[in-house]
Write an enzyme that holds these catalytic residues in place. Structure first.
Site, PDB file in Angstrom:
ATOM      1  N   LYS A   1     -32.936  22.068 -20.927  1.00 42.31           N
ATOM      2  CA  LYS A   1     -32.708  20.618 -21.012  1.00 42.31           C
ATOM      3  C   LYS A   1     -32.797  20.036 -19.632  1.00 42.31           C
ATOM      4  CE  LYS A   1     -31.678  16.841 -23.131  1.00 42.31           C
ATOM      5  NZ  LYS A   1     -32.926  16.301 -22.528  1.00 42.31           N
TER       6      LYS A   1
ATOM      7  N   GLN B   1     -30.066  21.595 -12.361  1.00 44.50           N
ATOM      8  CA  GLN B   1     -29.806  21.195 -13.748  1.00 44.50           C
ATOM      9  C   GLN B   1     -29.011  22.275 -14.501  1.00 44.50           C
ATOM     10  OE1 GLN B   1     -31.755  18.121 -14.585  1.00 44.50           O
ATOM     11  NE2 GLN B   1     -30.150  17.883 -16.105  1.00 44.50           N
TER      12      GLN B   1
ATOM     13  N   LYS C   1     -25.432  21.683 -13.480  1.00 47.97           N
ATOM     14  CA  LYS C   1     -25.001  20.373 -13.978  1.00 47.97           C
ATOM     15  C   LYS C   1     -24.743  20.430 -15.481  1.00 47.97           C
ATOM     16  CE  LYS C   1     -27.764  16.990 -12.832  1.00 47.97           C
ATOM     17  NZ  LYS C   1     -28.752  15.879 -12.775  1.00 47.97           N
TER      18      LYS C   1
ATOM     19  N   LYS D   1     -36.642  21.492 -15.917  1.00 51.78           N
ATOM     20  CA  LYS D   1     -37.091  20.210 -15.365  1.00 51.78           C
ATOM     21  C   LYS D   1     -38.606  20.217 -15.345  1.00 51.78           C
ATOM     22  CE  LYS D   1     -35.178  16.532 -13.492  1.00 51.78           C
ATOM     23  NZ  LYS D   1     -33.815  16.000 -13.624  1.00 51.78           N
TER      24      LYS D   1
ATOM     25  N   ASP E   1     -36.619  10.911 -16.004  1.00 51.72           N
ATOM     26  CA  ASP E   1     -36.107  11.027 -14.633  1.00 51.72           C
ATOM     27  C   ASP E   1     -36.852   9.904 -13.889  1.00 51.72           C
ATOM     28  OD1 ASP E   1     -34.426  13.137 -12.923  1.00 51.72           O
ATOM     29  OD2 ASP E   1     -36.100  12.545 -11.670  1.00 51.72           O
TER      30      ASP E   1
ATOM     31  N   ASN F   1     -33.155   3.045 -12.894  1.00 51.03           N
ATOM     32  CA  ASN F   1     -32.246   3.163 -14.037  1.00 51.03           C
ATOM     33  C   ASN F   1     -30.814   3.547 -13.632  1.00 51.03           C
ATOM     34  OD1 ASN F   1     -31.237   5.613 -16.013  1.00 51.03           O
ATOM     35  ND2 ASN F   1     -31.777   3.738 -17.090  1.00 51.03           N
TER      36      ASN F   1
ATOM     37  N   SER G   1     -27.544  12.708 -23.226  1.00 47.69           N
ATOM     38  CA  SER G   1     -28.697  13.283 -23.921  1.00 47.69           C
ATOM     39  C   SER G   1     -28.220  14.317 -24.944  1.00 47.69           C
ATOM     40  CB  SER G   1     -29.629  13.983 -22.922  1.00 47.69           C
ATOM     41  OG  SER G   1     -30.494  13.065 -22.310  1.00 47.69           O
TER      42      SER G   1
END
Ligand code: GLU
Length: 447
Positions: free
Chosen positions: A92, A113, A116, A128, A168, A243, A379
Site C-alpha cells: 500500500k 511507507q 508508516k 510506492k 502522492d 493536497n 486509504s
C-alpha cells in the site's frame, strides 16, 4: 563483531547494492540510527536477518510508458512500482508523478511507507510507485492517455489483496479516476479496493482528500498538548500548497491557529492576516494555478520570490512540500525564532542536518512516517468501506482518523519513553513500527 559493527555492515551493503540512490540511503540511515538501541536489547533481530530483508524490496517493477501528446508526438516516460513489504497486508502506498522521480526516490518512499503503514495499526504492507512524467502544463487528455498507458502495464501487478496504489505528488482524484477506468476496462472487474483516493460518487471515502493535512495537524496538536499548549492563537507556517498543505491550513484554522505563509516552487506568499483557506483551495486545487495568483487576489498577501519560507517566525512549522526542503540553516532559523513544534506533512522534508539541529534543540520534532500517516490510514478506511460495500459519513470518518492519529502519537511517545529517550518521536516511530514488522516477519518465516 560488536552489534554496532554488524548493523553498520548491513548499512554498507545497502549502499553498495543500491549505488546512487541517495534518498534511499538517507531513509535507511535514519532508521538504522534508531535501531542501535533495539539490537542492544534484543540481538535476535540481527540473527533473524530481518534488517537485511527489510532493506531489500520484495519486488521492483520498472517499465516503459509510451503515450501520444496533443501535438501527435510520441512521448516516453519511465514507470515504477516498488513492492517493499507485504508482511502486514497488501502493498500500500501512493504513486508520484514528478520529473524528479527515479528509482532512489521511489525506494526511499516505499521504505518509509512500510514503517508508516505499520504505525497506523491497519492491515497494510508498504509500497510506492510513480513516474518521471510531469503533469504540469499537460491537458486533461494528455494526462488521461498517460495514465491509461501507465496502468496498462502496471495492472497485472495490482489487486485488492496484492497491491493497492493511491495518490502522492502529482496524482490526485483526476489521475486516480483515469487509472481506475482503464484498470476496470482491462480486467472487466469493478474492483473498488484496488485503488484508493477514488471519487466520492464511485467508491471513494469521505475525508480521504483532507486526511494527510488534517492528520498532520491533529498529530501536532497532540505534541503541543504534551507542553500544555494548543494551536489556539499560535502562528504557523505551512510549506507547499498541494493536497497536504491545503488541508493542513484548513485544520490549523479550525483549531484557532493562524497560518502566515504557504509556498510553491515559484516562491512563498506571506499573509499576516492568515492564509485564506478557501482562496488557496480555489487557486491551487480548482484552477491548478501558481501561488502568485493568490497574492494577486488578496490585499493582505505579498509574494516573495527570494529568501526562505522558514524565515517567517512561527511557533509551529509544518513542512508539507517535498523531501529535503529544510536545510540545517533553515532549521537553525526556525529554532532561533522560537519554533516549538515541527511536524512533517511531507515525506522526509528535513535533511539529516536539519533533523540533527531540531533534535539537539528544545523543538519537538515528528517525522513524516508518524505525522503524515493520516492519509494512508484513511486509504485503509476506504478499503474497509469498499470491502463491506459501505460508505461512512464525513463526521464518522474524521472521528476514526482522529483516533488513529492520537494513537500513533501515543505509541511513538510511549516507545520513546520505554527506550529512555522521552520526546524523541523519530526513535519512537522507528522502533515501534520496526518491532511490529520484524515480529511479523519472524512469525512468517524466511520469505
Ligand atoms: N502517498 C501517501 C503517503 O505518503 C498516501 C498513500 C496511500 O494512501 O496509499 O502516505
Amino acid at each position: 563483531m560488536t552489534l554496532e559493527d554488524r548493523l553498520s555492515d548491513i548499512y554498507s551493503s545497502v549502499l553498495l547494492r543500491n549505488p546512487g540512490e541517495v534518498e534511499f540511503h538517507q531513509a535507511v540511515e535514519e532508521v538504522f540510527d534508531s535501531l542501535a538501541v533495539v539490537v542492544q536489547r534484543e540481538p535476535e533481530y540481527l540473527d533473524a536477518g530481518v534488517i537485511q530483508r527489510l532493506c531489500e524490496p520484495e519486488r521492483q517493477i520498472i517499465f516503459r510508458v509510451p503515450w501520444v501528446d496533443d501535438s501527435g508526438e510520441i512521448q516516453v516516460n519511465r514507470g515504477f512500482r516498488v513492492e517493499f513489504s507485504s508482511v502486514l497486508g497488501p502493498y500500500k502506498g501512493g504513486l508520484r508523478f514528478h520529473p524528479s522521480v527515479y528509482l532512489g526516490i521511489v525506494k526511499f518512499l516505499g521504505f518509509e511507507q512500510v514503517f508508516k503503514n505499520a504505525l497506523t495499526g491497519m492491515p497494510i504492507g508498504g509500497g510506492k510507485g510513480g513516474s518521471d512524467f510531469d503533469p504540469k502544463g499537460r491537458s486533461d487528455g494528455e494526462v488521461m492517455r498517460f495514465c491509461q498507458s501507465f496502468i496498462t502495464e502496471l495492472y497485472r501487478h495490482l489487486g485488492e489483496y496484492t497491491d493497492v496504489p493511491a495518490g502522492d505528488i502529482g496524482v490526485g482524484a483526476r489521475e486516480i479516476g483515469y487509472l481506475f477506468g482503464q484498470y476496470k476496462r482491462i480486467t472487466n472487474r469493478f474492483e473498488s479496493g484496488v485503488l484508493t483516493g477514488k471519487g466520492l460518487g464511485w467508491g471513494g471515502a469521505q475525508v480521504r482528500k483532507e486526511a494527510t493535512g488534517y492528520g498532520t495537524v491533529i498529530f501536532a496538536e497532540e505534541m503541543l498538548r504534551t507542553r500544555g499548549r494548543s494551536f489556539d492563537g499560535l502562528d504557523v507556517v505551512v510549506s507547499g500548497s498541494g493536497n497536504v498543505a491545503i488541508y493542513a491550513v484548513e485544520k490549523v484554522q479550525q483549531l484557532g491557529g493562524r497560518v502566515l505563509a504557504v509556498s510553491d516552487s515559484s516562491g512563498y506568499v506571506y499573509d499576516p492576516e492568515g492564509i485564506d483557506y478557501e482562496l488557496l483551495q480555489q487557486v491551487k486545487e480548482v484552477e491548478r494555478a501558481r501561488i502568485c495568483e493568490y497574492a494577486e487576489r488578496r490585499d493582505s498577501a505579498e509574494l516573495r520570490t527570494s529568501g526562505s519560507i522558514w524565515d517567517v517566525p512561527c511557533q509551529v512549522a509544518l513542512p508539507c512540500a517535498t523531501q529535503n526542503e529544510i536545510s540545517a540553516d533553515e532549521a537553525d532559523t526556525l529554532i532561533r525564532n522560537g519554533c516549538v513544534v515541527v511536524a512533517e506533512g511531507a515525506n522526509m522534508p528535513s535533511t539529516p542536518e536539519a533533523l540533527k539541529a531540531f533534535q539537539s534543540s528544545d523543538v519537538l520534532f515528528a517525522p513524516g512516517k508518524a505525522a503524515n500517516a493520516g492519509g494512508v490510514a484513511t486509504s485503509a478506511l476506504e478499503m474497509q468501506q469498499n470491502a463491506s460495500r459501505d460508505s461512512w459519513s464525513f463526521e464518522h470518518t474524521e472521528e476514526r482518523l482522529t483516533t488513529i492519529m492520537v494513537d500513533i502519537h501515543e505509541r511513538c511517545a510511549t516507545t520513546a519513553d520505554e527506550y529512555g529517550q522521552p520526546d524523541n518521536y523519530v526513535l519512537g516511530a522507528n522502533v515501534s513500527s520496526f518491532l511490529q514488522v520484524a515480529d511479523a516477519m519472524i512469525a512468517q518465516g524466511v520469505v
